[in-house]
Design a protein around this motif. Structure first.
Motif, PDB file in Angstrom:
ATOM      1  N   GLY A 188       0.800  -1.204   0.095  1.00  0.00           N
ATOM      2  CA  GLY A 188      -0.097  -0.068   0.073  1.00  0.00           C
ATOM      3  C   GLY A 188       1.011   1.161  -0.032  1.00  0.00           C
ATOM      4  O   GLY A 188       0.521   2.193  -0.696  1.00  0.00           O
ATOM      5  N   PHE A 189       1.838   1.180   0.733  1.00  0.00           N
ATOM      6  CA  PHE A 189       2.787   2.541   0.983  1.00  0.00           C
ATOM      7  C   PHE A 189       3.234   2.969  -0.676  1.00  0.00           C
ATOM      8  O   PHE A 189       3.332   3.968  -0.863  1.00  0.00           O
ATOM      9  N   PRO A 190       4.004   1.938  -1.031  1.00  0.00           N
ATOM     10  CA  PRO A 190       4.526   2.300  -2.645  1.00  0.00           C
ATOM     11  C   PRO A 190       3.587   2.802  -3.599  1.00  0.00           C
ATOM     12  O   PRO A 190       3.839   3.756  -4.154  1.00  0.00           O
ATOM     13  N   TYR A 191       2.478   2.087  -3.383  1.00  0.00           N
ATOM     14  CA  TYR A 191       1.331   2.774  -4.448  1.00  0.00           C
ATOM     15  C   TYR A 191       1.042   4.201  -3.976  1.00  0.00           C
ATOM     16  O   TYR A 191       0.600   4.988  -4.950  1.00  0.00           O
ATOM     17  N   ILE A 192       0.801   4.336  -2.589  1.00  0.00           N
ATOM     18  CA  ILE A 192       0.359   5.674  -2.190  1.00  0.00           C
ATOM     19  C   ILE A 192       1.332   6.778  -2.401  1.00  0.00           C
ATOM     20  O   ILE A 192       1.046   7.882  -3.083  1.00  0.00           O
ATOM     21  N   GLY A 208       8.541   4.865 -11.423  1.00  0.00           N
ATOM     22  CA  GLY A 208       9.361   3.861 -10.914  1.00  0.00           C
ATOM     23  C   GLY A 208       8.660   3.214  -9.691  1.00  0.00           C
ATOM     24  O   GLY A 208       8.975   1.913  -9.646  1.00  0.00           O
ATOM     25  N   ARG A 209       8.079   4.090  -8.721  1.00  0.00           N
ATOM     26  CA  ARG A 209       7.565   3.494  -7.626  1.00  0.00           C
ATOM     27  C   ARG A 209       6.195   2.742  -7.714  1.00  0.00           C
ATOM     28  O   ARG A 209       5.919   1.784  -7.417  1.00  0.00           O
ATOM     29  N   TRP A 210       5.412   3.040  -8.757  1.00  0.00           N
ATOM     30  CA  TRP A 210       4.244   2.164  -9.250  1.00  0.00           C
ATOM     31  C   TRP A 210       4.789   0.910  -9.675  1.00  0.00           C
ATOM     32  O   TRP A 210       4.049  -0.273  -9.547  1.00  0.00           O
ATOM     33  N   THR A 211       5.727   0.774 -10.656  1.00  0.00           N
ATOM     34  CA  THR A 211       6.215  -0.394 -11.404  1.00  0.00           C
ATOM     35  C   THR A 211       6.849  -1.384 -10.253  1.00  0.00           C
ATOM     36  O   THR A 211       6.588  -2.512 -10.198  1.00  0.00           O
ATOM     37  N   GLN A 212       7.501  -0.748  -9.060  1.00  0.00           N
ATOM     38  CA  GLN A 212       8.030  -1.645  -8.023  1.00  0.00           C
ATOM     39  C   GLN A 212       6.741  -2.335  -7.227  1.00  0.00           C
ATOM     40  O   GLN A 212       7.021  -3.503  -6.819  1.00  0.00           O
ATOM     41  N   ALA A 213       5.872  -1.283  -6.921  1.00  0.00           N
ATOM     42  CA  ALA A 213       4.584  -2.045  -6.261  1.00  0.00           C
ATOM     43  C   ALA A 213       4.022  -3.013  -7.050  1.00  0.00           C
ATOM     44  O   ALA A 213       3.788  -3.952  -6.478  1.00  0.00           O
ATOM     45  N   THR A 214       4.006  -2.772  -8.525  1.00  0.00           N
ATOM     46  CA  THR A 214       3.352  -3.702  -9.072  1.00  0.00           C
ATOM     47  C   THR A 214       4.056  -5.051  -9.177  1.00  0.00           C
ATOM     48  O   THR A 214       3.500  -6.136  -9.216  1.00  0.00           O
ATOM     49  N   LEU A 215       5.283  -5.205  -9.420  1.00  0.00           N
ATOM     50  CA  LEU A 215       6.181  -6.307  -9.325  1.00  0.00           C
ATOM     51  C   LEU A 215       6.058  -6.870  -7.918  1.00  0.00           C
ATOM     52  O   LEU A 215       6.070  -8.232  -7.967  1.00  0.00           O
ATOM     53  N   LEU A 216       6.011  -6.260  -7.063  1.00  0.00           N
ATOM     54  CA  LEU A 216       5.715  -7.017  -5.627  1.00  0.00           C
ATOM     55  C   LEU A 216       4.508  -7.850  -5.646  1.00  0.00           C
ATOM     56  O   LEU A 216       4.019  -8.724  -5.125  1.00  0.00           O
ATOM     57  N   THR A 217       3.346  -6.992  -6.140  1.00  0.00           N
ATOM     58  CA  THR A 217       1.883  -7.677  -6.181  1.00  0.00           C
ATOM     59  C   THR A 217       2.154  -9.032  -7.193  1.00  0.00           C
ATOM     60  O   THR A 217       1.595 -10.171  -6.789  1.00  0.00           O
ATOM     61  N   LEU A 218       2.727  -8.647  -8.255  1.00  0.00           N
ATOM     62  CA  LEU A 218       2.840  -9.867  -9.086  1.00  0.00           C
ATOM     63  C   LEU A 218       3.549 -11.176  -8.626  1.00  0.00           C
ATOM     64  O   LEU A 218       3.029 -12.100  -8.565  1.00  0.00           O
TER      65      LEU A 218
END
Length: 236
Positions: A188-192, A208-218
């Motif tokens: 949640g924090f990276p997405y925010i 960049g942060r959105w991509t990182q959060a999305t990779l963690l989700t994947l």
């Protein structure tokens, strides 16, 4: 440190500028990318440009707060470089003890499952799965594994333990148990931060942060799918 520990980009830029001016600089120019900072310090007609790489660290608002307090201290004691250097050396994390954090995470995920209709057996299975998952996550993180690997393996372990709800139909709300046990991995924090950066004009940092959060989700999803594939769970 601000970039590593999860501060938003506007705060990083503002604090860097304020701290530089408090220490006697004419101005500070800063460029941010998700993995590094390029900083130009202007003092009169002279300038120094340096690049510093940011390493992956767990989000820690305690450290961010200490740096904000340090900036205020520098403004109250202008040009006192020795004081600021000493205070920077004293910055440290204030982590919660494991004996408190692990059951607290388990309880929060279990409470979420109960609010969504899980029975009491499902509640305790969720508690066990998420608490063990948090212990695994902390252990792997302490060994400096990549966060992508940590998230995938933790999701795998949580889902395996959550499958106890299917054993002799111990719980009638197994689907809620499965979904609630991995809530500790929601980034949640990276997405925010990604959304805040994008709205405030830091587009590259936001992406960049959105991509990182999305990779963690994947990777979390991959861990879940591996576990349910191994267990042969259908329909969830």
């Amino acid at each position: 440190m601000l970039l590593e520990y999860g501060a938003e980009s506007r705060l990083i830029e503002q604090l860097s500028s304020r701290l530089g001016i408090a220490l006697g600089c004419t101005s500070i120019e800063i460029s941010l990318i998700p993995s590094a900072i390029v900083l130009t310090t202007l003092i009169g007609d002279s300038s120094v440009t340096t690049t510093r790489r940011a390493h992956d660290q767990p989000i820690n608002m305690s450290i961010v707060h200490q740096i904000v307090s340090l900036c205020i201290l520098a403004e109250q004691n202008p040009r006192n470089v020795m004081l600021i250097e000493r205070q920077i050396g004293n910055i440290h994390a204030n982590p919660y003890p494991k004996w408190l954090l692990i059951p607290a995470i388990g309880l929060s995920c279990a409470a979420f499952s109960h609010l969504h209709g899980a029975d009491w057996v499902g509640f305790w299975i969720t508690f066990l799965a998420s608490a063990v998952g948090m212990a695994v996550r902390m252990e792997l993180s302490s060994r400096k594994y990549s966060m992508l690997i940590v998230f995938a393996f933790t999701a795998f372990v949580c889902t395996l333990i959550a499958s106890l709800s299917l054993y002799h139909e111990l719980s009638t709300t197994a689907s809620i148990v499965f979904s609630s046990s991995v809530l500790l991995l929601v980034p949640g924090f990276p997405y925010i931060n990604a959304m805040l950066d994008a709205f405030k004009g830091y587009i590259s940092m936001g992406w960049g942060r959105w991509t990182q959060a999305t990779l963690l989700t994947l990777m979390t999803s991959l861990g879940i799918m591996l576990a349910i594939g191994l267990l042969g769970v259908k329909g969830w």
